[in-house]
Motif scaffolding. Structure first.
Motif, PDB file in Angstrom:
ATOM      1  N   ALA A  73       0.828  -1.206   0.000  1.00 43.58           N
ATOM      2  CA  ALA A  73       0.000   0.000   0.000  1.00 43.58           C
ATOM      3  C   ALA A  73       0.859   1.251   0.000  1.00 43.58           C
ATOM      4  O   ALA A  73       1.927   1.288   0.607  1.00 43.58           O
ATOM      5  N   HIS A  74       0.366   2.247  -0.694  1.00 47.17           N
ATOM      6  CA  HIS A  74       0.985   3.572  -0.720  1.00 47.17           C
ATOM      7  C   HIS A  74      -0.126   4.562  -0.395  1.00 47.17           C
ATOM      8  O   HIS A  74      -1.060   4.720  -1.171  1.00 47.17           O
ATOM      9  N   ASN A  75      -0.039   5.171   0.786  1.00 46.61           N
ATOM     10  CA  ASN A  75      -1.040   6.156   1.183  1.00 46.61           C
ATOM     11  C   ASN A  75      -0.670   7.525   0.650  1.00 46.61           C
ATOM     12  O   ASN A  75       0.510   7.881   0.597  1.00 46.61           O
ATOM     13  N   VAL A  76      -1.678   8.273   0.245  1.00 48.74           N
ATOM     14  CA  VAL A  76      -1.495   9.624  -0.274  1.00 48.74           C
ATOM     15  C   VAL A  76      -2.191  10.602   0.662  1.00 48.74           C
ATOM     16  O   VAL A  76      -3.084  10.227   1.416  1.00 48.74           O
ATOM     17  N   PRO A  77      -1.783  11.882   0.630  1.00 46.97           N
ATOM     18  CA  PRO A  77      -2.321  12.843   1.589  1.00 46.97           C
ATOM     19  C   PRO A  77      -3.756  13.305   1.340  1.00 46.97           C
ATOM     20  O   PRO A  77      -4.391  13.832   2.251  1.00 46.97           O
ATOM     21  N   ALA A  78      -4.296  13.125   0.135  1.00 48.09           N
ATOM     22  CA  ALA A  78      -5.644  13.627  -0.156  1.00 48.09           C
ATOM     23  C   ALA A  78      -6.387  12.651  -1.065  1.00 48.09           C
ATOM     24  O   ALA A  78      -5.779  11.979  -1.905  1.00 48.09           O
ATOM     25  N   PRO A 126      -8.452   9.258   5.936  1.00 49.45           N
ATOM     26  CA  PRO A 126      -8.373  10.443   6.794  1.00 49.45           C
ATOM     27  C   PRO A 126      -8.030  10.132   8.250  1.00 49.45           C
ATOM     28  O   PRO A 126      -7.567  11.002   8.975  1.00 49.45           O
ATOM     29  N   ALA A 127      -8.201   8.875   8.659  1.00 49.64           N
ATOM     30  CA  ALA A 127      -7.892   8.489  10.035  1.00 49.64           C
ATOM     31  C   ALA A 127      -6.454   8.021  10.213  1.00 49.64           C
ATOM     32  O   ALA A 127      -6.047   7.715  11.323  1.00 49.64           O
ATOM     33  N   TRP A 128      -5.688   7.947   9.117  1.00 47.52           N
ATOM     34  CA  TRP A 128      -4.298   7.501   9.190  1.00 47.52           C
ATOM     35  C   TRP A 128      -3.401   8.664   8.788  1.00 47.52           C
ATOM     36  O   TRP A 128      -3.063   8.818   7.619  1.00 47.52           O
ATOM     37  N   PRO A 129      -2.992   9.482   9.730  1.00 47.47           N
ATOM     38  CA  PRO A 129      -2.147  10.625   9.374  1.00 47.47           C
ATOM     39  C   PRO A 129      -0.777  10.203   8.838  1.00 47.47           C
ATOM     40  O   PRO A 129      -0.231   9.171   9.233  1.00 47.47           O
ATOM     41  N   ILE A 130      -0.266  11.010   7.906  1.00 51.41           N
ATOM     42  CA  ILE A 130       1.062  10.794   7.327  1.00 51.41           C
ATOM     43  C   ILE A 130       1.950  11.939   7.806  1.00 51.41           C
ATOM     44  O   ILE A 130       1.648  13.106   7.562  1.00 51.41           O
ATOM     45  N   ASP A 131       3.063  11.620   8.489  1.00 55.23           N
ATOM     46  CA  ASP A 131       3.933  12.682   8.981  1.00 55.23           C
ATOM     47  C   ASP A 131       4.886  13.167   7.889  1.00 55.23           C
ATOM     48  O   ASP A 131       4.861  12.660   6.752  1.00 55.23           O
ATOM     49  N   ALA A 132       5.730  14.122   8.224  1.00 59.85           N
ATOM     50  CA  ALA A 132       6.635  14.738   7.243  1.00 59.85           C
ATOM     51  C   ALA A 132       7.627  13.735   6.645  1.00 59.85           C
ATOM     52  O   ALA A 132       8.120  13.937   5.543  1.00 59.85           O
ATOM     53  N   GLN A 133       7.917  12.643   7.363  1.00 61.00           N
ATOM     54  CA  GLN A 133       8.827  11.620   6.846  1.00 61.00           C
ATOM     55  C   GLN A 133       8.084  10.557   6.054  1.00 61.00           C
ATOM     56  O   GLN A 133       8.694   9.612   5.563  1.00 61.00           O
ATOM     57  N   GLY A 134       6.775  10.674   5.939  1.00 62.83           N
ATOM     58  CA  GLY A 134       5.988   9.697   5.185  1.00 62.83           C
ATOM     59  C   GLY A 134       5.532   8.502   6.008  1.00 62.83           C
ATOM     60  O   GLY A 134       5.013   7.546   5.460  1.00 62.83           O
ATOM     61  N   HIS A 135       5.698   8.551   7.319  1.00 62.21           N
ATOM     62  CA  HIS A 135       5.250   7.456   8.167  1.00 62.21           C
ATOM     63  C   HIS A 135       3.738   7.567   8.389  1.00 62.21           C
ATOM     64  O   HIS A 135       3.233   8.643   8.691  1.00 62.21           O
ATOM     65  N   VAL A 136       3.054   6.459   8.261  1.00 61.74           N
ATOM     66  CA  VAL A 136       1.617   6.407   8.483  1.00 61.74           C
ATOM     67  C   VAL A 136       1.375   5.823   9.875  1.00 61.74           C
ATOM     68  O   VAL A 136       2.029   4.869  10.273  1.00 61.74           O
ATOM     69  N   THR A 137       0.440   6.417  10.594  1.00 59.89           N
ATOM     70  CA  THR A 137       0.097   5.943  11.925  1.00 59.89           C
ATOM     71  C   THR A 137      -1.333   5.433  11.903  1.00 59.89           C
ATOM     72  O   THR A 137      -2.230   6.109  11.377  1.00 59.89           O
ATOM     73  N   PHE A 138      -1.531   4.259  12.467  1.00 63.84           N
ATOM     74  CA  PHE A 138      -2.874   3.694  12.531  1.00 63.84           C
ATOM     75  C   PHE A 138      -3.752   4.574  13.408  1.00 63.84           C
ATOM     76  O   PHE A 138      -3.394   4.934  14.508  1.00 63.84           O
ATOM     77  N   GLY A 139      -4.881   4.945  12.880  1.00 63.51           N
ATOM     78  CA  GLY A 139      -5.842   5.756  13.625  1.00 63.51           C
ATOM     79  C   GLY A 139      -7.217   5.149  13.503  1.00 63.51           C
ATOM     80  O   GLY A 139      -7.436   4.174  12.800  1.00 63.51           O
TER      81      GLY A 139
END
Length: 140
Positions: A73-78, A126-139
């Motif tokens: 998977a590759h998550n995108v910001p929008a 929208p519940a999985w924020p992506i930080d500046a380094q591209g890390h996704v956090t489970f939300g």
């Protein structure tokens, strides 16, 4: 034991074709290249694309080693980023498996296969924020 993945290595039939998909499609840059393998530094792990005969030999398995029932998977910001990336990846050798749409659990996603059939989910959640380094956090 620490919960982590260090590397994901994909067996590929044609390394140059695979390189085009990842470099020109995703826009990723290799950090290491040899005649039969390419590594891409990801955010916290390495992605390798390895000539399938060499990968099979390294694993002591009959060639070729084919993809199984999984997707990366590759998550995108929008949400608006999903379909354009699917289309871009298709333009560089991928095959759209499922156009972008909204699954019942929320967000927006679509699927594309790389030139060797490895499935990639391109998603916005929208519940999985992506930080500046591209890390996704489970939300939630």
């Amino acid at each position: 034991m620490q919960q982590q993945i260090s590397a994901v290595t994909l067996g590929v039939a044609d390394l140059a074709r695979s390189r085009r998909f990842y470099v020109e499609g995703f826009g990723w840059q290799p950090v290491y290249e040899q005649a039969d393998i390419i590594f891409y530094q990801m955010n916290g792990l390495m992605l390798g694309t390895w000539q399938e005969a060499s990968l099979a030999e390294d694993m002591r398995q009959p060639a070729p080693v084919r993809p199984g029932g999984f997707s990366l998977a590759h998550n995108v910001p929008a949400q608006a980023d999903v379909q354009p990336l699917l289309d871009r990846l298709a333009a560089f050798g991928g095959r759209i498996l499922r156009p972008g749409d909204a699954p019942p659990h929320g967000g927006f996603r679509g699927y594309v296969a790389d030139p060797d059939g490895h499935a990639w989910e391109i998603s916005w959640n929208p519940a999985w924020p992506i930080d500046a380094q591209g890390h996704v956090t489970f939300g939630t």
